[in-house]
Design a protein around this motif. Structure first.
Motif, short mmCIF file in Angstrom:
data_model
loop_
_atom_site.label_atom_id
_atom_site.label_comp_id
_atom_site.label_asym_id
_atom_site.label_seq_id
_atom_site.Cartn_x
_atom_site.Cartn_y
_atom_site.Cartn_z
N LYS A 105 2.25 1.76 -3.73
CA LYS A 105 1.12 2.08 -4.43
C LYS A 105 0.97 3.69 -4.22
CE LYS A 105 -1.53 -2.23 -4.74
NZ LYS A 105 -2.74 -2.91 -4.38
N THR A 106 0.71 4.19 -3.01
CA THR A 106 0.55 5.60 -2.61
C THR A 106 1.91 6.57 -3.24
OG1 THR A 106 -0.61 5.00 -0.81
CG2 THR A 106 0.30 7.26 -1.10
N SER B 60 -10.69 2.85 4.56
CA SER B 60 -10.14 2.37 3.64
C SER B 60 -10.96 1.53 2.73
CB SER B 60 -8.48 1.73 3.65
OG SER B 60 -8.75 0.78 4.59
N GLU C 252 -7.68 3.12 8.51
CA GLU C 252 -6.21 3.37 8.39
C GLU C 252 -5.89 4.68 8.99
OE1 GLU C 252 -4.55 3.18 4.33
OE2 GLU C 252 -5.13 0.92 4.24
N GLN D 84 0.87 -1.08 -0.11
CA GLN D 84 -0.05 0.11 0.10
C GLN D 84 0.92 1.28 0.06
OE1 GLN D 84 -3.22 0.03 -0.51
NE2 GLN D 84 -3.04 2.27 -0.87
#
Length: 359
Positions: free
Chosen positions: A201-202, A302, A322, A198
């Motif tokens: 990806k961000t 999320s 999150e 994650q």
């Protein structure tokens, strides 16, 4: 200080002073990111929070809206450590203790409340991971009663955690990874993705949006430019651009500002949306009845794992919150049928905001 003794060491004082001057200048740039802790504390002998985590804990508490309860967080950290069996607190085990301390503080729980209501609580995922055995086996094992409350119907490992890892075909998966992102992503990027999917990806989404921001001077990156301030950006060998901010207009009714600047001596203007112009914060409905499931803490909703009409078993995952490096999977406290989904994934929620309603 040790000159003339057998422990004397020859040091280049001029070089040491250069380092000192460098860090003094650097600190002026990074001071907004300091933790706010100005001195050491003897409380370390009580709560046993590692130094690096201690300096990060206050900003983390601030991000969760709990900074005014920092003393309670430290007390809860001490209680959690005892509950978990007095862990050896290093990364990542210390983070698990901190996550649980935050969880208790945000929900106004103490150790006795956890032991009394544990079967009904949705513990942070990092806590479940610890008691499952993902970080290894604690010497003497974890407290059995607490372990059952945290894992619910799940059985903990009795062997090494790496025996539960799914084998990776690096050659095949690396090719898929490059197709999913870009062919310019290298093996180091691939390893980052496998370890922290994650986070990568961000990062990649931000990189695609803004490109490589490394050439920007640190001060300009963090704080932007003042009117008539000029910076030189080195893009590569023999490649530089000169940018000077002229002025920024007030926002129009749509929140758009005109930014006037010089690019290598040529005046240009761009339109920029001022995201702070108008507050778009939405006040969500709160969970008040036993059939309404709300967010246990503020953060990013999320994902929602259920839909209207689903018949849910007790302890089934409902949604994920999150917040400040902590991920919590909220589970169903009872069996029932989903009547309504009040909030979908991707929105920011406050504590007790209603997410799911049961019949």
């Amino acid at each position: 200080m040790l000159d003339g003794t057998k422990r004397a060491r020859k040091m280049n004082l001029n070089s040491l002073n250069e380092f000192s001057n460098y860090w003094e200048a650097v600190r002026e740039v990074y001071y907004p990111f300091e933790s706010g802790l100005k001195a050491g504390t003897a409380q370390i002998f009580d709560h046993e929070i590692p130094g690096g985590q201690y300096s990060n804990l206050r900003p983390q508490a601030r991000g969760l809206g709990l900074e005014n309860k920092f003393e309670i967080i430290k007390k809860n950290y001490q209680e959690v450590n005892k509950m978990f069996g007095d862990l050896v607190k290093v990364t990542p085990s210390s983070k698990v203790v901190g996550d649980m301390a935050m969880f208790m503080t945000s929900n106004n729980l103490n150790a006795a409340d956890v032991m009394k209501k544990g079967n009904e609580l949705s513990f942070p995922d990092s806590v479940k991971s610890l008691f499952r055995g993902d970080l290894g086996q604690a010497y003497g094992g974890f407290p059995e009663e607490l372990s059952k409350m945290i894992l619910k119907d799940e059985k903990p490992y009795t062997n090494k955690p790496n025996e539960h890892l799914v084998p990776i075909d690096f050659e095949t998966e690396f090719a898929i990874f490059q197709q999913q992102f870009t062919k310019h992503c290298n093996e180091l990027d691939f390893l980052s993705y496998k370890l922290y999917p994650q986070v990568f990806k961000t990062y990649h989404a931000e990189f695609e949006k803004y490109d490589d921001l490394f050439p920007l001077p640190t001060k300009a990156f963090f704080f932007g430019l003042e009117n008539n301030e000029e910076i030189l950006i080195k893009l590569g060998k023999g490649q530089s651009v000169l940018i000077k901010l002229l002025y920024v207009t007030t926002p129009n009714e749509d929140g758009i500002r005109n930014v006037f600047f010089k690019f290598n001596g040529t005046t240009r203007v761009i339109e920029v949306k001022d995201n702070n112009f108008k507050s778009n914060k939405v006040a969500h409905k709160k969970a008040v009845t036993d059939k309404e499931i709300g967010a246990p803490l503020q953060g990013n909703l999320s994902a929602v794992h259920v839909k209207v009409g689903d018949v849910i078993k007790k302890n089934s995952p409902l949604f994920i919150i999150e917040a400040m490096k902590m991920e919590s999977t909220i589970t169903a406290p009872f069996e029932g049928k989903v009547k309504q989904i009040h909030l979908n994934g991707g929105v920011m929620v406050e504590q007790d905001d209603l997410v799911i309603e049961f019949d």
